[in-house]
Design an enzyme around this catalytic site. Sequence first.
Site, PDB file in Angstrom:
ATOM      1  N   TRP A  59      -5.234  19.938 -13.400  1.00 48.82           N
ATOM      2  CA  TRP A  59      -4.567  21.163 -12.940  1.00 48.82           C
ATOM      3  C   TRP A  59      -3.850  20.895 -11.612  1.00 48.82           C
ATOM      4  O   TRP A  59      -2.773  21.421 -11.353  1.00 48.82           O
ATOM      5  CB  TRP A  59      -5.581  22.307 -12.783  1.00 48.82           C
ATOM      6  CG  TRP A  59      -5.968  22.941 -14.088  1.00 48.82           C
ATOM      7  CD1 TRP A  59      -5.983  22.326 -15.295  1.00 48.82           C
ATOM      8  CD2 TRP A  59      -6.360  24.290 -14.310  1.00 48.82           C
ATOM      9  NE1 TRP A  59      -6.376  23.207 -16.269  1.00 48.82           N
ATOM     10  CE2 TRP A  59      -6.619  24.428 -15.695  1.00 48.82           C
ATOM     11  CE3 TRP A  59      -6.554  25.398 -13.503  1.00 48.82           C
ATOM     12  CZ2 TRP A  59      -7.039  25.625 -16.272  1.00 48.82           C
ATOM     13  CZ3 TRP A  59      -6.975  26.599 -14.071  1.00 48.82           C
ATOM     14  CH2 TRP A  59      -7.214  26.706 -15.456  1.00 48.82           C
ATOM     15  N   ASP A  77     -14.219  20.078  -5.920  1.00 42.98           N
ATOM     16  CA  ASP A  77     -15.106  19.911  -7.077  1.00 42.98           C
ATOM     17  C   ASP A  77     -16.402  19.271  -6.601  1.00 42.98           C
ATOM     18  O   ASP A  77     -16.468  18.714  -5.490  1.00 42.98           O
ATOM     19  CB  ASP A  77     -14.450  19.015  -8.127  1.00 42.98           C
ATOM     20  CG  ASP A  77     -15.113  19.144  -9.479  1.00 42.98           C
ATOM     21  OD1 ASP A  77     -14.500  19.744 -10.370  1.00 42.98           O
ATOM     22  OD2 ASP A  77     -16.252  18.665  -9.650  1.00 42.98           O
ATOM     23  N   ASP A  93     -19.804  22.043  -3.472  1.00 45.72           N
ATOM     24  CA  ASP A  93     -20.244  23.001  -4.492  1.00 45.72           C
ATOM     25  C   ASP A  93     -19.612  24.351  -4.144  1.00 45.72           C
ATOM     26  O   ASP A  93     -19.838  24.877  -3.048  1.00 45.72           O
ATOM     27  CB  ASP A  93     -21.778  23.077  -4.445  1.00 45.72           C
ATOM     28  CG  ASP A  93     -22.328  24.029  -5.490  1.00 45.72           C
ATOM     29  OD1 ASP A  93     -21.524  24.804  -6.058  1.00 45.72           O
ATOM     30  OD2 ASP A  93     -23.549  23.984  -5.742  1.00 45.72           O
ATOM     31  N   ASP A 118     -11.308  26.536 -13.156  1.00 39.20           N
ATOM     32  CA  ASP A 118     -11.517  26.061 -14.527  1.00 39.20           C
ATOM     33  C   ASP A 118     -12.920  25.472 -14.625  1.00 39.20           C
ATOM     34  O   ASP A 118     -13.182  24.534 -15.364  1.00 39.20           O
ATOM     35  CB  ASP A 118     -10.441  24.995 -14.834  1.00 39.20           C
ATOM     36  CG  ASP A 118     -10.504  24.493 -16.267  1.00 39.20           C
ATOM     37  OD1 ASP A 118     -10.963  25.263 -17.127  1.00 39.20           O
ATOM     38  OD2 ASP A 118     -10.103  23.347 -16.513  1.00 39.20           O
ATOM     39  N   LYS A 158     -11.424  30.704 -15.918  1.00 35.64           N
ATOM     40  CA  LYS A 158     -11.900  30.495 -17.287  1.00 35.64           C
ATOM     41  C   LYS A 158     -13.170  31.328 -17.469  1.00 35.64           C
ATOM     42  O   LYS A 158     -14.052  31.307 -16.618  1.00 35.64           O
ATOM     43  CB  LYS A 158     -12.219  29.016 -17.486  1.00 35.64           C
ATOM     44  CG  LYS A 158     -12.830  28.707 -18.824  1.00 35.64           C
ATOM     45  CD  LYS A 158     -12.718  27.241 -19.149  1.00 35.64           C
ATOM     46  CE  LYS A 158     -13.742  26.408 -18.413  1.00 35.64           C
ATOM     47  NZ  LYS A 158     -13.534  24.974 -18.654  1.00 35.64           N
TER      48      LYS A 158
HETATM   49  C1  SAM Z   1     -13.412  21.462 -17.038  1.00 34.67           C
HETATM   50  S1  SAM Z   1     -13.637  20.625 -15.561  1.00 34.67           S
HETATM   51  C2  SAM Z   1     -12.211  21.057 -14.683  1.00 34.67           C
HETATM   52  C3  SAM Z   1     -11.024  20.309 -15.151  1.00 34.67           C
HETATM   53  C4  SAM Z   1      -9.836  20.494 -14.256  1.00 34.67           C
HETATM   54  N1  SAM Z   1      -9.326  21.824 -14.286  1.00 34.67           N
HETATM   55  C5  SAM Z   1      -8.722  19.538 -14.615  1.00 34.67           C
HETATM   56  O1  SAM Z   1      -7.721  19.951 -15.116  1.00 34.67           O
HETATM   57  O2  SAM Z   1      -8.906  18.351 -14.426  1.00 34.67           O
HETATM   58  C6  SAM Z   1     -14.886  21.541 -14.812  1.00 34.67           C
HETATM   59  C7  SAM Z   1     -15.297  21.011 -13.478  1.00 34.67           C
HETATM   60  O3  SAM Z   1     -16.099  21.982 -12.848  1.00 34.67           O
HETATM   61  C8  SAM Z   1     -16.889  21.300 -11.915  1.00 34.67           C
HETATM   62  N2  SAM Z   1     -17.958  22.148 -11.401  1.00 34.67           N
HETATM   63  C9  SAM Z   1     -18.980  22.695 -12.082  1.00 34.67           C
HETATM   64  N3  SAM Z   1     -19.765  23.404 -11.256  1.00 34.67           N
HETATM   65  C10 SAM Z   1     -19.216  23.311 -10.036  1.00 34.67           C
HETATM   66  C11 SAM Z   1     -19.561  23.813  -8.771  1.00 34.67           C
HETATM   67  N4  SAM Z   1     -20.644  24.579  -8.608  1.00 34.67           N
HETATM   68  N5  SAM Z   1     -18.798  23.519  -7.715  1.00 34.67           N
HETATM   69  C12 SAM Z   1     -17.701  22.752  -7.882  1.00 34.67           C
HETATM   70  N6  SAM Z   1     -17.330  22.238  -9.050  1.00 34.67           N
HETATM   71  C13 SAM Z   1     -18.073  22.517 -10.124  1.00 34.67           C
HETATM   72  C14 SAM Z   1     -17.377  20.123 -12.693  1.00 34.67           C
HETATM   73  O4  SAM Z   1     -17.766  19.074 -11.840  1.00 34.67           O
HETATM   74  C15 SAM Z   1     -16.142  19.766 -13.514  1.00 34.67           C
HETATM   75  O5  SAM Z   1     -15.467  18.708 -12.961  1.00 34.67           O
END
Ligand code: SAM
Length: 879
Positions: A59, A77, A93, A118, A158
């Site tokens: 993204w 992330d 986080d 996302d 999302k």
């Molecule tokens: C589907 S991926 C996102 C993909 C991204 N939009 C892209 O296009 O590359 C979901 C991401 O959410 C992150 N994630 C999940 N929980 C999170 C949190 N509490 N804080 C930050 N990131 C988090 C995961 O590490 C993962 O990399």
Amino acid sequence: MGKAQKKTGKGRLDKYYKLAKEQGYRARSAFKLIQLNKKYSFLESARCCIDLCAAPGGWLQVASKTMPANSLIVGVDLVAIKPIPRVSTFAADITTTHCRNLLRGELKDWKADVVLHDGAPNVGTAWVQDAYSQSELVLMSLKLAVEFLTKGGTFVTKVFRSVDYNNLIWVFNQLFGKVEATKPPSSRNVSAEIFVVCRDFHAPKTIDPKFLDPKHVFKDLAASAPTGDKGSNANNVQANVFQPEKKRRRRDGYGDGDYTLFKAVGVADFVRADDAIAVLGSVNRMAFETEEEKEWAALDITTTDVKANFDDLKVLGKGDFKTLLKWRTALREELGLDVKTKHADELTEVVEITQDVDEDEQIQQELERLNAEASARTKRERRRANEVKQRTIQRMQLQMTAPLDIGLEQTDPTLALGSEDVFDLGDAERGLRKKGGVSDFADRDDDESDEEAESEEESEEEEVLDTDEERERKTQALEGDLDGLYDAYRERLAERDAKFKVKEARQKNKEREEWRGIQEAKSDGSDDEGDEEGGWDEMQKAKTRNDDSSSDDSDSDEGEVPKVSRKRPRPVEGDGKPSKKVRLLTKLEEPKTVSRTSRATDVWFSQDLFADIDGLSEEGEEGDEDSEDEDTESQFGGDEEVSSSSKGRVSPLSDEDDFEVVPQEPDDTEMWDVEGENEDEAKQNHIRKHGLLTAEAVTLAQQLVNRQKTKTDLINDGFTRYSLNSKDDLPSWFLDDESKHYMANIPITKEAVSALRAKQRALDARPIKKVAEAKARKKFKAAQRLEKAMKKAEGVTQTDDMTEREKAQQVEKLMRKGLSKGKKDKKEVKLVVAKGANRGLKGRPKGVKGRYTMVDSRMKKELRAKRRKEKEIKKRKRP
Ligand SMILES: C[S@@+](CC[C@H](N)C(=O)[O-])C[C@H]1O[C@@H](n2cnc3c(N)ncnc32)[C@H](O)[C@@H]1O
């Protein structure tokens, strides 16, 4: 394992994966943002964007490409993100204040125009749990969004379609001017994810912290639902019964004063409860403890199965729950708890004693009752079909599908999708009402007035029915309900899974081929199997049914009859229904042929030549008789084409008056079964196309050819433990399952497999068309050359100017030329190395005759080396 999963599962490498690779995006998800932005155009004008949960950075790449130069793009992330030009990233986080502080540090005084999210928690456990954490993550991202977004900004997130979905949408609506849920085409249909684009941020000065508190937002779901039957809790317990494989989480914690996980109640609670299913779904065990309960335990209907089921309700399957519900119904009737039934019985008795109704009146009443029942049934069916149609249209309009197996869909006002859980309470209720209603469920009427009116109608109906019928109906209602829910599930499956549809269609074809006999026997239209089919076909059928009924309830076949049939009423059977055989006849081509032949005969015999010949007039009369027959036939068929052809003939019966009813004679002659023939043809086509393609088929074929198997053996092999199972009264989901796994294995032999392989190898080895064509061309040209040479040689031999020797030499030369490969032998080109005296020489070198080329010494060496290598390779290839 991993590889196989990738091909079939979510990790399937689809076109977006390939596109992402091609275009240098780090994740296929990049296309989701591209498509969202295409629809809402929020990136082009944005100067500052925050991407929450941004790894690996797909993204961010899109944002960096689309946003104006010098914009600020920040990605965060849990995991580190590889650098992207124009983007600053950090790992944190998003649920923590640390992340918030870091963001503040990055943005300084800036406000974001767009906040993207996302995020997906990397839980990967039960779906329900995933969905829950996802919803929490969404709320956390919203919390950051409202802090950093500028007024009028956009938040894209999302969301998973879960029980929390509506609550989230509600919160978004409080904070943004426009909230739209959408599913970009690149988001897989099997995925439960939906993207919500919230535009026009209100940027209120203060926001009630409750809006962003998961405990409050998600708790509200249970709180907002009316207590009792329709609460989420009730939904859960319902679902526990109808879909016991999927246990529901209790989101709302323990009830007041109810702090134990294990719950046991007396059987009486279940028997006397208004909501028996709620009891079944919420307790672990029921016991026969009181005197009364012990008496029930001693009854015949209380089988050991029933007792065992009561012992541990949490391990029961759908079938077991059904047994318990049936048991309860029977017991309630025995105890007289079923007031309505009793009431109906009493009423009947009173009438019998006090009134001496005469026989005619009784019949009349009976007829009326049956009629009322039939019309109620039709109404119910129509309503059901309408519901299905409505749902289908909505889905098709929205091009949206819901999660395959979650069974937790909620009403979605934004998407205008109904609450259609796989085994949803609503469905159950509706199903039961449609089937005649069980008092427990009938109690739970919703507000819709027409529904109420119908249920009143039905309850009146019920009162008239006697006890047996009542019980039967209740049982059927329960089973019908479960079947109905299963059908709905298949329907949804078919809608979103193209493969499933194809499989269904193939399955249907297979059935038709294998069981043609039975289908023919079912030509009365009572196609039970068809009823059991769910999915698209069922919907289409429902649609047709609905259309038919709405156009004209009284005669659903009317639409199929060609106009002419109105003039020539189709013969009817005693019950007033048009006979199926008549319908079959409409498709016959036979009458046309007959009519054409006799017309040709007429023309032929109308010549003057035959004018005076006796017997022709009789023949003509016979012809008339024939035509009468034809007319009668065409009347049976009501076929416009046929009747028009007969109209063209010189016959008194071709008059319009002939469309008067002609009574149909019972027709004993065997008709030409066109449908059967088509089927045969279809079968032949199938065989031609798919022939001996499987190892099983080849094995059987070989065994038959080698006389290892006889016809009797084949018949005997057909009688397996699978072949004689009765399919009557079995629910469709069960039969479906059986058809997939419960079948005999046909043994295969090594020889068959190797024969198939050999066949395949032969196919592979076959030259491709172009090569074959080139070869044929070459051959043809060689033949032509030879022929030409021979002709010339002949000319040479016939000439007198040459001696015999000269002739022989000439012929030899010609034949050599004719047999040569056509191309003139290339004259050898001499290579002259440009060194020594030849260096820098212009013109022909000394002592060189014929064609020559001046070359560098290196080239000659290289050529020699090449030839040497080729020789070596040839040598090595030789054994
Ligand atoms: C589907 S991926 C996102 C993909 C991204 N939009 C892209 O296009 O590359 C979901 C991401 O959410 C992150 N994630 C999940 N929980 C999170 C949190 N509490 N804080 C930050 N990131 C988090 C995961 O590490 C993962 O990399």
